[in-house]
Design a protein around this motif. Structure first.
Motif, PDB file in Angstrom:
ATOM      1  N   ILE A 103       7.176   8.733   8.612  1.00 40.26           N
ATOM      2  CA  ILE A 103       6.345   7.563   8.939  1.00 40.26           C
ATOM      3  C   ILE A 103       4.857   7.888   8.839  1.00 40.26           C
ATOM      4  N   ARG A 104       4.514   9.049   8.297  1.00 37.45           N
ATOM      5  CA  ARG A 104       3.102   9.407   8.181  1.00 37.45           C
ATOM      6  C   ARG A 104       2.377   8.414   7.270  1.00 37.45           C
ATOM      7  N   GLU A 105       1.303   7.832   7.786  1.00 36.96           N
ATOM      8  CA  GLU A 105       0.490   6.854   7.056  1.00 36.96           C
ATOM      9  C   GLU A 105       1.305   5.636   6.611  1.00 36.96           C
ATOM     10  N   ALA A 106       2.412   5.352   7.304  1.00 38.52           N
ATOM     11  CA  ALA A 106       3.249   4.201   6.939  1.00 38.52           C
ATOM     12  C   ALA A 106       2.523   2.897   7.224  1.00 38.52           C
ATOM     13  N   SER A 107       2.649   1.952   6.306  1.00 36.49           N
ATOM     14  CA  SER A 107       2.027   0.635   6.504  1.00 36.49           C
ATOM     15  C   SER A 107       2.584  -0.061   7.731  1.00 36.49           C
ATOM     16  N   SER A 108       3.833   0.235   8.075  1.00 34.91           N
ATOM     17  CA  SER A 108       4.449  -0.402   9.243  1.00 34.91           C
ATOM     18  C   SER A 108       3.629  -0.167  10.504  1.00 34.91           C
ATOM     19  N   LEU A 109       3.050   1.011  10.655  1.00 40.58           N
ATOM     20  CA  LEU A 109       2.295   1.338  11.861  1.00 40.58           C
ATOM     21  C   LEU A 109       1.026   0.494  11.957  1.00 40.58           C
ATOM     22  N   ASP A 110       0.347   0.304  10.831  1.00 42.22           N
ATOM     23  CA  ASP A 110      -0.855  -0.533  10.812  1.00 42.22           C
ATOM     24  C   ASP A 110      -0.493  -1.991  11.102  1.00 42.22           C
ATOM     25  N   ILE A 111       0.605  -2.440  10.506  1.00 43.03           N
ATOM     26  CA  ILE A 111       1.042  -3.825  10.708  1.00 43.03           C
ATOM     27  C   ILE A 111       1.432  -4.060  12.166  1.00 43.03           C
ATOM     28  N   ILE A 112       2.164  -3.118  12.743  1.00 42.54           N
ATOM     29  CA  ILE A 112       2.571  -3.251  14.146  1.00 42.54           C
ATOM     30  C   ILE A 112       1.351  -3.392  15.055  1.00 42.54           C
ATOM     31  N   GLY A 149       0.799  -1.219   0.000  1.00 35.87           N
ATOM     32  CA  GLY A 149       0.000   0.000   0.000  1.00 35.87           C
ATOM     33  C   GLY A 149       0.829   1.264   0.000  1.00 35.87           C
ATOM     34  N   TYR A 150       0.181   2.358  -0.379  1.00 42.44           N
ATOM     35  CA  TYR A 150       0.856   3.655  -0.367  1.00 42.44           C
ATOM     36  C   TYR A 150       0.644   4.335   0.983  1.00 42.44           C
ATOM     37  N   GLY A 151       1.581   5.213   1.330  1.00 41.68           N
ATOM     38  CA  GLY A 151       1.492   5.987   2.564  1.00 41.68           C
ATOM     39  C   GLY A 151       2.102   7.353   2.346  1.00 41.68           C
ATOM     40  N   GLY A 152       2.648   7.940   3.399  1.00 46.51           N
ATOM     41  CA  GLY A 152       3.280   9.237   3.280  1.00 46.51           C
ATOM     42  C   GLY A 152       2.329  10.394   3.532  1.00 46.51           C
TER      43      GLY A 152
END
Length: 437
Positions: free
Chosen positions: A329-338, A257-260
């Motif tokens: 890290i704005r809207e980074a997929s990593s945050l949702d995954i964590i 997915g896209y983020g940023g």
């Protein structure tokens, strides 16, 4: 030329530094006193390849200055750039309060002709709102408002500013357009096109470009997910598509997915603007919904592999920023995954070359951070690759095997070679290409 940049976020700082590097006298304004003090001392507040060097050079050469005073910045400036945040409101609309507050302050200080350049990404019609806000306070002093959208990619912002694909000027004023032509002459002399249009068209061009790119990313992600079901290989599919000149290879890389700071916010804002006018952006609503699911796809794959429970499982993460070459890290997929992994009972150990401090500020010590990418693997039951940093694409597999507890890799950026993973005995899943032991 004498230029004021209001706002030293990502866009404002890159714009100010790069314009100073072209010989202009640039003064940057920010309300954050500590940030301004640090920048005056040569400390850059963001990570962006190539920016720090020219930032320091132009401070030293006395072309780049910083202040908290709007009046100080206005005094000698011909052009006043607004590079202010326009965050998403609860309904997805762009919050223009920062832009309009500064516009009113400009009006109060306006005594002679100035050109106010809107560099922020704003909805159609914002130039008129800025003009009205200034006029209410200016007591008849002359000015023009120009829309000059930015097209900077994080990680390549300096290159994009110095070698833009195009420059867009939205204005109906000949005087303002001529000043902007003068400013950008070093670029247009090299053949870079400068397009002049009405303000509303310029404003929509930025939204349209970002929404289209978000759609292209989402489309190839959908194709990759379908490849997982059919046995087709997304790498072959995207190559076959990309050689069609009408499609092209760029933004055809599947992932999580896209983020940023741009795509999520701009898609939301365009959907919201459509609703205000009674128009239903069906494609963009689908893009947003699909991207939301795509951001946690790797967590879903991992949960499926471990039969729905991650209790007492240690999961290593490589990459936390939303893309490589940035600490954003704005809207980074990593945050949702964590969040999903923690809710499933996992213990997380993470590494990122530059973004770990930002993640610590956001989620604290809920996960473990390591200063070495291989140390994150110690005792791990699986590795998830979340960001396409170059060092993750050619790792030392001997060190991985020495550290990791189970030979399981879920690659959210398709960095590793599936055949090599199979030969090394790993259970490996990418996005749209699955080769297991």
């Amino acid at each position: 030329m004498n230029i004021a940049i209001i706002g030293t976020g990502y866009v404002g700082l890159v714009t100010g530094v790069c314009l100073a590097d072209r010989g202009n006298h640039v003064i940057c304004v920010d309300v954050d006193e500590q940030k301004v003090f640090a920048m005056k001392g040569g400390k850059i507040p963001i990570y962006e390849p190539g920016l720090e060097e020219i930032f320091k050079e132009n401070i030293q050469d006395k072309r780049l200055f910083f202040t908290t005073s709007l009046e100080e910045a206005f005094k000698e400036s011909h052009l006043i750039f607004l590079a202010l945040p326009t965050p998403s409101g609860q309904d997805g609309s762009a919050d223009l309060s920062h832009v309009l507050d500064v516009a009113q302050a400009i009006g109060k200080s306006l005594k002679e002709y100035k050109v106010i350049v809107n560099k922020s990404t704003v909805p159609v019609g914002t130039s008129e709102k800025v003009r009205d806000s200034i006029s209410q306070q200016s007591r008849g002093a002359p000015f023009d408002v120009v829309s000059n959208p930015e097209f900077l990619r994080e990680g390549f912002a300096v290159e994009d500013f110095q070698k833009p694909s195009r420059i867009i000027i939205g204005s109906g004023s000949e005087c303002a357009v001529e000043l902007m032509r003068k400013l950008y002459k070093p670029y247009t002399d090299r053949g870079i096109p400068l397009l002049v249009m009405k303000e509303r068209s310029a404003e929509l061009t930025k939204y349209a470009a970002n929404a289209f790119l978000a759609t292209k990313i989402t489309f190839i992600n959908e194709m990759a997910n379908f490849c997982d079901l059919t046995g087709a290989d997304i790498d072959s599919v995207r190559l076959g598509m990309g050689y069609d000149g009408r499609i092209g290879h760029r933004f055809l890389f599947p992932g999580i997915g896209y983020g940023g700071s741009c795509f999520p916010k701009d898609v939301k804002a365009l959907i919201s603007s459509g609703k205000e006018l009674g128009y239903d952006f069906q494609i963009l609503q689908t893009v947003e919904a699909v991207n939301k699911k795509q951001k946690v796809l790797l967590a879903d794959k991992l949960l499926k592999y471990f039969k729905g429970s991650l209790k007492d499982k240690k999961i290593a993460l490589w990459g936390l920023s939303f893309k490589a070459n940035t600490d954003d890290i704005r809207e980074a997929s990593s945050l949702d995954i964590i969040e999903k992994l923690l809710l499933s009972g996992a213990k997380i150990s993470a590494f990122d070359p530059v973004a770990m401090n930002n993640v610590k500020k956001h989620i604290g010590k809920r996960i473990h951070y390591t200063e070495d990418m291989y140390e994150a693997l110690s005792g791990a039951h699986a590795l998830l690759i979340l960001t396409e940093w170059s060092e993750f694409s050619q790792p030392d597999f001997k060190r991985i095997l020495d550290k990791i507890d189970q030979k399981v890799i879920f690659d959210g950026r398709n960095l590793l070679d599936p055949k090599e993973m199979k030969d090394l005995g790993f259970y490996y899943e990418g996005i749209g290409r699955k080769i297991n032991r």
